[in-house]
Design an enzyme around this catalytic site. Structure first.
Site, PDB file in Angstrom:
ATOM      1  N   TYR A  39      -2.350  -0.415  10.511  1.00 41.58           N
ATOM      2  CA  TYR A  39      -2.391  -0.856   9.108  1.00 41.58           C
ATOM      3  C   TYR A  39      -1.071  -0.526   8.419  1.00 41.58           C
ATOM      4  CZ  TYR A  39      -3.803  -1.155   4.190  1.00 41.58           C
ATOM      5  OH  TYR A  39      -3.882  -1.473   2.845  1.00 41.58           O
ATOM      6  N   SER A  77       0.886  -1.171   0.000  1.00 42.73           N
ATOM      7  CA  SER A  77       0.000   0.000   0.000  1.00 42.73           C
ATOM      8  C   SER A  77       0.918   1.214   0.000  1.00 42.73           C
ATOM      9  CB  SER A  77      -0.817  -0.007   1.294  1.00 42.73           C
ATOM     10  OG  SER A  77      -1.384   1.264   1.541  1.00 42.73           O
TER      11      SER A  77
HETATM   12  P1  NDP Z   1     -10.859  -6.310  -0.791  1.00 40.17           P
HETATM   13  O1  NDP Z   1     -11.476  -6.194   0.559  1.00 40.17           O
HETATM   14  O2  NDP Z   1     -11.732  -6.156  -1.978  1.00 40.17           O
HETATM   15  O3  NDP Z   1     -10.067  -7.689  -0.920  1.00 40.17           O
HETATM   16  C1  NDP Z   1      -9.360  -8.258   0.150  1.00 40.17           C
HETATM   17  C2  NDP Z   1      -9.161  -9.738  -0.129  1.00 40.17           C
HETATM   18  O4  NDP Z   1      -8.440 -10.324   0.961  1.00 40.17           O
HETATM   19  C3  NDP Z   1     -10.466 -10.479  -0.282  1.00 40.17           C
HETATM   20  O5  NDP Z   1     -10.375 -11.329  -1.396  1.00 40.17           O
HETATM   21  C4  NDP Z   1     -10.558 -11.302   0.987  1.00 40.17           C
HETATM   22  O6  NDP Z   1     -11.200 -12.537   0.723  1.00 40.17           O
HETATM   23  C5  NDP Z   1      -9.096 -11.533   1.283  1.00 40.17           C
HETATM   24  N1  NDP Z   1      -8.860 -11.934   2.661  1.00 40.17           N
HETATM   25  C6  NDP Z   1      -9.104 -11.250   3.798  1.00 40.17           C
HETATM   26  N2  NDP Z   1      -8.786 -12.011   4.862  1.00 40.17           N
HETATM   27  C7  NDP Z   1      -8.341 -13.201   4.370  1.00 40.17           C
HETATM   28  C8  NDP Z   1      -7.878 -14.394   4.972  1.00 40.17           C
HETATM   29  N3  NDP Z   1      -7.803 -14.541   6.290  1.00 40.17           N
HETATM   30  N4  NDP Z   1      -7.478 -15.406   4.160  1.00 40.17           N
HETATM   31  C9  NDP Z   1      -7.561 -15.285   2.826  1.00 40.17           C
HETATM   32  N5  NDP Z   1      -7.994 -14.186   2.195  1.00 40.17           N
HETATM   33  C10 NDP Z   1      -8.382 -13.158   2.976  1.00 40.17           C
HETATM   34  O7  NDP Z   1      -9.694  -5.229  -0.813  1.00 40.17           O
HETATM   35  P2  NDP Z   1      -8.513  -4.932  -1.859  1.00 40.17           P
HETATM   36  O8  NDP Z   1      -8.706  -5.667  -3.106  1.00 40.17           O
HETATM   37  O9  NDP Z   1      -8.372  -3.484  -1.902  1.00 40.17           O
HETATM   38  O10 NDP Z   1      -7.260  -5.520  -1.056  1.00 40.17           O
HETATM   39  C11 NDP Z   1      -6.222  -6.277  -1.664  1.00 40.17           C
HETATM   40  C12 NDP Z   1      -4.876  -5.811  -1.134  1.00 40.17           C
HETATM   41  O11 NDP Z   1      -4.628  -4.481  -1.609  1.00 40.17           O
HETATM   42  C13 NDP Z   1      -4.776  -5.745   0.391  1.00 40.17           C
HETATM   43  O12 NDP Z   1      -3.525  -6.262   0.804  1.00 40.17           O
HETATM   44  C14 NDP Z   1      -4.855  -4.255   0.680  1.00 40.17           C
HETATM   45  O13 NDP Z   1      -4.211  -3.903   1.883  1.00 40.17           O
HETATM   46  C15 NDP Z   1      -4.144  -3.697  -0.551  1.00 40.17           C
HETATM   47  N6  NDP Z   1      -4.421  -2.286  -0.806  1.00 40.17           N
HETATM   48  C16 NDP Z   1      -5.644  -1.858  -1.264  1.00 40.17           C
HETATM   49  C17 NDP Z   1      -5.872  -0.506  -1.479  1.00 40.17           C
HETATM   50  C18 NDP Z   1      -7.185   0.006  -1.935  1.00 40.17           C
HETATM   51  O14 NDP Z   1      -7.381   1.252  -1.961  1.00 40.17           O
HETATM   52  N7  NDP Z   1      -8.118  -0.846  -2.349  1.00 40.17           N
HETATM   53  C19 NDP Z   1      -4.829   0.495  -1.265  1.00 40.17           C
HETATM   54  C20 NDP Z   1      -3.588  -0.065  -0.794  1.00 40.17           C
HETATM   55  C21 NDP Z   1      -3.405  -1.393  -0.595  1.00 40.17           C
HETATM   56  P3  NDP Z   1     -12.209 -13.330   1.683  1.00 40.17           P
HETATM   57  O15 NDP Z   1     -12.896 -12.334   2.550  1.00 40.17           O
HETATM   58  O16 NDP Z   1     -13.110 -14.022   0.703  1.00 40.17           O
HETATM   59  O17 NDP Z   1     -11.328 -14.288   2.421  1.00 40.17           O
END
Ligand code: NDP
Length: 247
Positions: free
Chosen positions: A155, A142
């Site tokens: 975070y 991020s």
């Molecule tokens: P989403 O919430 O859309 O996606 C997050 C994903 O993580 C989901 O697929 C969720 O799947 C999965 N997840 C959460 N907990 C678990 C777990 N215990 N085991 C397996 N999978 C898990 O958010 P983003 O797509 O934005 O996030 C993706 C990455 O991008 C993250 O690392 C986030 O920190 C990073 N990021 C995003 C930004 C943004 O603005 N969107 C900015 C900066 C970084 P499920 O719940 O089905 O398990």
């Protein structure tokens, strides 16, 4: 895309947002994608959509906080395709809060998913890469891996940690194993849903997430890192909305 076609790419957190976009984009470029997350109904739907567009995708339930689940996810990729070329550590949660709200369960969850989840991914995939002396990690951090502000303390700490882990890993592994870090700014996804405080969630959406870019923008950066020739290691890519200036 050169150097993406035919590669087997395992993606954690592939059930929504950035992980989903990475899966769809890489599959459209000819990669064989292995999707993991907890929401199986989402994975099924995404996998079906990839198949409908002529791509190759398989999926398995995955909880990155459980090292045996991540090991089994890598074993599943090998069983399905006989190889693993890229492991994308993407799963993450962002329950922002002020320190004096003492949301200990959320602090623990961020550490468990955002840091330990990545370590579990490394522990599961690195032996496979070392065995064939080839492979690539793509770790999604991020802009919070280099910036911290009120409510993002824990975070950002988890993302600072993943940046350190990525750089250390890059130096420790063999000269044929690549480590890329992709640091997104505000991107369309479900991430803000992990904020439990309704007031904070509203503020985060209004302040941090006023301008967002589509998740496919991050997927294209990931594809760029993978597509480079084997002797080129793209170490860090920061991808923000053009209008996101302050952090
Ligand atoms: P989403 O919430 O859309 O996606 C997050 C994903 O993580 C989901 O697929 C969720 O799947 C999965 N997840 C959460 N907990 C678990 C777990 N215990 N085991 C397996 N999978 C898990 O958010 P983003 O797509 O934005 O996030 C993706 C990455 O991008 C993250 O690392 C986030 O920190 C990073 N990021 C995003 C930004 C943004 O603005 N969107 C900015 C900066 C970084 P499920 O719940 O089905 O398990």
């Amino acid at each position: 895309m050169e150097n993406v076609k035919g590669k087997v790419v395992a993606i954690t957190g592939a059930s929504s947002g950035i992980g989903e976009a990475i899966a769809k984009h890489l599959a459209a470029q000819g990669a064989k994608v292995v999707l993991g997350a907890r929401r199986m109904d989402h994975l099924k739907e995404i996998s079906e959509s990839i198949h409908a567009h002529g791509g190759t995708a398989v999926y398995q339930e995955l909880d990155v906080t459980d090292s045996s689940s991540v090991k089994s996810f890598v074993a599943f990729a090998l069983e399905q395709f006989g190889q693993l070329d890229v492991f994308v550590n993407n799963a993450g949660v962002m329950p922002l809060s002020m320190m004096n709200q003492y949301k200990l369960e959320e602090w623990h969850r961020m550490v468990d998913v955002n840091i330990k989840g990545v370590l579990h991914g490394i522990a599961a995939a690195l032996p496979v890469f070392e065995e064939k002396d080839n492979g690539q990690f793509v770790n999604i951090t991020s802009v919070g891996d280099r910036w911290v502000g009120p409510t993002s303390t824990v975070y950002s700490a988890t993302k600072f940690a993943v940046r350190a882990i990525s750089d250390g890993l890059r130096q420790e592994v063999s000269r044929n194993i690549r480590v890329a870090l992709v640091a997104p700014g505000a991107t369309e996804s479900e991430l803000a849903n992990t904020i439990s405080d309704p007031e904070l969630k509203k503020m985060a959406i209004e302040m941090f997430r006023k301008e967002t870019i589509p998740a496919d923008a991050i997927a294209r950066a990931v594809a760029f890192a993978i597509a480079q020739p084997a002797d080129v290691d793209v170490n860090e890519l920061v991808v923000r909305p053009t209008a996101q200036k302050a952090f």
